[in-house]
Design an enzyme around this catalytic site. Structure first.
Site, PDB file in Angstrom:
ATOM      1  N   THR A 212       0.794  -1.226   0.000  1.00  0.00           N
ATOM      2  CA  THR A 212       0.000   0.000   0.000  1.00  0.00           C
ATOM      3  C   THR A 212       0.827   1.277   0.000  1.00  0.00           C
ATOM      4  OG1 THR A 212      -1.732  -1.178   1.183  1.00  0.00           O
ATOM      5  CG2 THR A 212      -1.846   1.218   1.207  1.00  0.00           C
TER       6      THR A 212
ATOM      7  N   ASN B 111       5.364  -0.709   3.606  1.00  0.00           N
ATOM      8  CA  ASN B 111       4.480  -0.092   4.596  1.00  0.00           C
ATOM      9  C   ASN B 111       5.248   0.192   5.878  1.00  0.00           C
ATOM     10  OD1 ASN B 111       2.178  -0.101   2.982  1.00  0.00           O
ATOM     11  ND2 ASN B 111       1.537  -2.128   3.682  1.00  0.00           N
TER      12      ASN B 111
ATOM     13  N   LYS C 204      -7.310   4.845   5.132  1.00  0.00           N
ATOM     14  CA  LYS C 204      -5.942   4.618   5.596  1.00  0.00           C
ATOM     15  C   LYS C 204      -5.166   5.931   5.612  1.00  0.00           C
ATOM     16  CE  LYS C 204      -5.527  -0.101   3.773  1.00  0.00           C
ATOM     17  NZ  LYS C 204      -4.698  -1.007   2.962  1.00  0.00           N
ATOM     18  N   ASP C 205      -4.410   6.156   6.683  1.00  0.00           N
ATOM     19  CA  ASP C 205      -3.620   7.387   6.752  1.00  0.00           C
ATOM     20  C   ASP C 205      -2.650   7.496   5.576  1.00  0.00           C
ATOM     21  OD1 ASP C 205      -1.448   5.645   7.651  1.00  0.00           O
ATOM     22  OD2 ASP C 205      -2.285   5.804   9.667  1.00  0.00           O
ATOM     23  N   ARG C 206      -1.934   6.411   5.272  1.00  0.00           N
ATOM     24  CA  ARG C 206      -0.961   6.463   4.185  1.00  0.00           C
ATOM     25  C   ARG C 206      -1.619   6.665   2.827  1.00  0.00           C
ATOM     26  NH1 ARG C 206      -1.201   1.302   6.420  1.00  0.00           N
ATOM     27  NH2 ARG C 206      -1.666  -0.459   5.036  1.00  0.00           N
TER      28      ARG C 206
ATOM     29  N   HIS D 233      -8.397  -8.726   1.256  1.00  0.00           N
ATOM     30  CA  HIS D 233      -7.574  -9.485   2.202  1.00  0.00           C
ATOM     31  C   HIS D 233      -8.411 -10.552   2.912  1.00  0.00           C
ATOM     32  CE1 HIS D 233      -3.542  -7.797   2.445  1.00  0.00           C
ATOM     33  NE2 HIS D 233      -4.048  -6.591   2.278  1.00  0.00           N
TER      34      HIS D 233
ATOM     35  N   HIS E 183      -1.850  -1.755  -5.754  1.00  0.00           N
ATOM     36  CA  HIS E 183      -1.350  -3.112  -5.970  1.00  0.00           C
ATOM     37  C   HIS E 183      -2.535  -3.961  -6.384  1.00  0.00           C
ATOM     38  CE1 HIS E 183      -3.283  -4.076  -2.142  1.00  0.00           C
ATOM     39  NE2 HIS E 183      -2.594  -3.088  -1.581  1.00  0.00           N
TER      40      HIS E 183
END
Length: 499
Positions: free
Chosen positions: A40, A61, A123-125, A262, A306
Site C-alpha cells: 500500500t 508499509n 488509511k492514513d498512508r 484481504h 497493488h
C-alpha cells in the site's frame, strides 16, 4: 484492484461508472508496477511521484530503521500530533519519510501554492502520500469514527470536516446489514459464498452473507467506500475545488476493496459485491463532478496501489501451486546456518518485505561480507518449497534472475532503508501463518497488473495493450498540465492518451 475486475464483473456494472470511464476515456490494459514491493505505502507513493522505492525511500508499509534499530512505519512522524477528535497515535503521521515530490506538490509549485490539494482515505498512508508534502490530508480514525489530520498540515480542523464528523456518518452506516446488491445467485462470476478459507467479520461464526459490522470494522465493507466518497465530495464543495482557472487536485483512495480482498479473496462474493457497489460510487463521483465542475472541465485517472494473490487454499483446492512462506522459521534457520559457520550471534536483526536486515556491526567485527552470508544461506533456502531464489540486494546483478524481473528488484533497493538479502518467493506463495484470507507484495503479475484509466479534459478515447507502468502516471499528468514532473520521476508520459 486487479485489472481483470474491469472485465470480470462488467456485465453487472451500470453505464455511468467503470463503463463510462472505459467507454469515453483511455484504457491502458497492460499496466504494471515497475518494482517488486507491491504494497500500500509504496503504491500510493509511486502513483503520485512516478519514482521508485530506491529513490523515494518508500520501500514498504514499514521497514527496519538501521540507525535506530527499530521498525519504522511509512507515515509515522513523532514530531506531529493529532488534529481533531482522534486517538493520540492515529494523528502522529506526515509525509516526512517521502524523499521526493509528488505530482500534487508540483501543481502547488507551478501555481505559487495557489492550487488546492486535498487527499482523503480511510488509511492514513492512502491520504498522506498522494497529498504530498504541501497538500492537505484527512484520514479515518476507526477508534473514534472521526476524520482527522495532523499538525503537519494545520492546527485545527476545517469547519467542514468538523461538521462532517458531527453527523456521525460512520455510526449511521454501521446500523446497516451487508446484503448483496443483487440476488446472490446471480453472482456467477465468483465462487460459492461459504468457504472455510475466508475470514469472518465482526465476530461472525461463518464467512457468509449477510454481514454485520461496526464503526471499527466499516473499512471491511462497501460502506467504507461510501463514507470516503461522502467526505471527498464535502471537500470538493467546501474547498471550492475546480471553481477558478487555477488547477486543483482531489486525491481519493478507496481503501475498502483492500480490506475486503484481504479477508475474502478475489474469487469471493464479497469482492464482487464490493466492486459492483464501488461502480455506483464512481458514477456518483462523475455525476457530481459534471454538475459542480462541469462536464469535460476536469481530468480523472483511476489506478490501484497493488493487485492481489489468490488465497492459497483456493488454488490448492483446484490443484494449482501455492503456499505460505513462514518468515519467522526461515529467519531462524538462516541465522542458525550463519552462526554455525561464523559463531553464535544475532546475525539477522529483522525480516521485512521479504528482506533480511543483517547485523552490520557483528559482520564488521568478524570481517564477514554480505556476499559471504548470501552464498552460505542461498543454497540451503533456495531448495525449500516456496522459495524461488535468495539474492544480495546490495550488489544485485550476478544472481540468475530473468532480466524482466531484475529491473523490478533493482528498483526497490534503498541503502538506508532496505535489507541486504532478499528471499524471493515462488508464484502463488506469500508470507503468512493463517489459513484464511490473502495478501500481496510480490513481483509476480497477479500482484503487479493493475488498471490504469484516464478520463476527461485533454484525454483521447482509446486503449493500448503496450506495456505501461505506474511510474508513467505522474509524468503524463505533468505533460497534460505543462508543468515540471516530480523530482524523482522515472516514468514516460503516455502521449497516445493525450489530445
Amino acid at each position: 484492484m486487479r485489472y481483470e475486475y474491469l472485465y470480470r464483473f462488467q456485465d453487472k456494472y451500470g453505464e455511468g461508472g467503470f463503463k463510462r470511464l472505459m467507454g469515453e476515456g483511455f484504457n491502458c490494459k497492460n499496466n504494471n508496477y515497475h518494482y517488486a514491493s507491491t504494497v500500500t505505502g509504496p503504491g500510493h507513493a509511486h502513483v503520485y511521484t512516478g519514482s521508485v522505492p530506491a529513490v523515494s525511500g518508500i520501500v514498504g508499509n514499514d521497514w527496519f530503521d538501521k540507525a535506530s534499530g527499530k521498525d519504522m512505519y511509512v507515515a509515522s512522524d513523532s514530531t506531529v500530533s493529532t488534529v481533531g477528535e482522534g486517538s493520540e497515535r492515529a494523528g502522529m503521521m506526515s509525509p516526512n519519510n517521502l524523499k521526493v515530490t509528488t505530482i500534487t506538490d508540483q501543481i502547488r509549485l507551478a501555481s505559487q501554492f495557489k492550487s488546492k490539494v486535498v487527499g482523503v482515505a480511510i488509511k492514513d498512508r492512502g491520504a498522506i502520500l498522494p497529498a504530498g508534502h504541501t497538500g492537505d490530508a484527512y484520514w479515518y480514525d476507526s477508534s473514534t469514527g472521526n476524520w482527522i489530520t495532523s499538525t503537519h498540515y494545520r492546527n485545527t480542523l476545517p469547519t467542514w470536516v468538523q461538521a462532517f464528523n458531527d453527523k456521525n456518518v460512520a455510526e449511521d452506516y454501521a446500523t446497516k446489514t451487508w446484503e448483496t446488491l443483487y440476488p446472490i445467485d446471480t453472482y456467477t462470476e465468483s465462487e460459492e459464498d461459504k468457504q472455510p478459507y475466508e475470514n469472518r467479520l465482526n465476530g461472525q461464526k461463518e464467512a457468509i452473507f449477510p454481514h454485520t459490522f461496526t464503526v471499527g470494522s466499516i473499512a471491511s465493507t462497501p460502506w467504507g467506500n461510501t463514507m470516503t466518497l461522502d467526505i471527498a465530495l464535502e471537500a470538493l464543495k467546501n474547498e471550492s475545488l475546480g471553481q477558478d482557472d487555477i488547477t486543483d487536485f482531489l486525491a481519493i483512495s478507496f481503501s475498502s476493496p483492500d480490506y475486503v480482498g484481504h479477508a475474502f479473496g478475489p474469487q469471493s462474493k464479497e469482492v464482487q459485491d464490493t466492486y459492483l457497489r464501488l461502480d455506483l460510487e464512481i458514477e456518483r463521483l462523475l455525476n457530481t463532478l459534471d454538475a459542480q465542475v462541469g462536464k469535460g472541465a476536469y481530468t480523472l485517472f483511476l489506478s490501484a496501489d497493488h493487485a492481489v494473490a489468490e488465497i492459497p487454499a483456493f488454488l490448492k483446492k483446484h490443484d494449482m501451486p501455492a503456499g505460505l512462506f513462514l518468515g519467522g522459521e526461515v529467519t531462524k534457520e538462516a541465522n542458525a546456518i550463519i552462526s554455525k559457520a561464523y559463531g553464535e550471534g544475532e546475525w539477522i536483526l529483522s525480516l521485512k518485505n521479504y528482506e533480511f536486515y543483517l547485523n552490520r556491526a557483528l559482520m564488521a567485527e568478524k570481517n564477514i561480507t554480505v556476499d559471504q552470508i548470501k552464498n552460505l544461506i542461498a543454497p540451503v533456502l533456495s531448495m525449500q518449497e516456496g522459495i524461488y531464489s535468495v539474492i544480495n540486494l546490495e550488489s544485485f546483478g550476478n544472481d540468475n534472475i530473468p532480466p524482466f524481473y531484475k529491473e523490478k528488484i533493482q528498483n526497490i533497493y534503498n541503502p538506508k532503508r532496505s535489507g541486504e538479502i532478499m528471499v524471493l518467493v515462488e508464484p502463488g506463495w506469500f508470507h503468512g501463518y493463517g489459513t484464511r484470507g490473502t495478501t500481496h507484495g510480490t513481483m509476480w503479475a497477479y500482484d503487479t497488473h493493475v488498471p490504469l484509466l484516464f478520463f476527461g479534459n485533454g484525454i483521447k478515447h482509446g486503449e493500448t495493450v503496450k506495456p505501461t507502468y505506474i511510474s508513467d502516471i505522474a509524468p503524463t499528468v505533468s505533460q497534460l498540465l505543462n508543468i515540471q514532473e516530480p523530482s524523482g520521476s522515472v516514468g514516460t508520459p503516455l502521449g497516445e492518451a493525450l489530445k
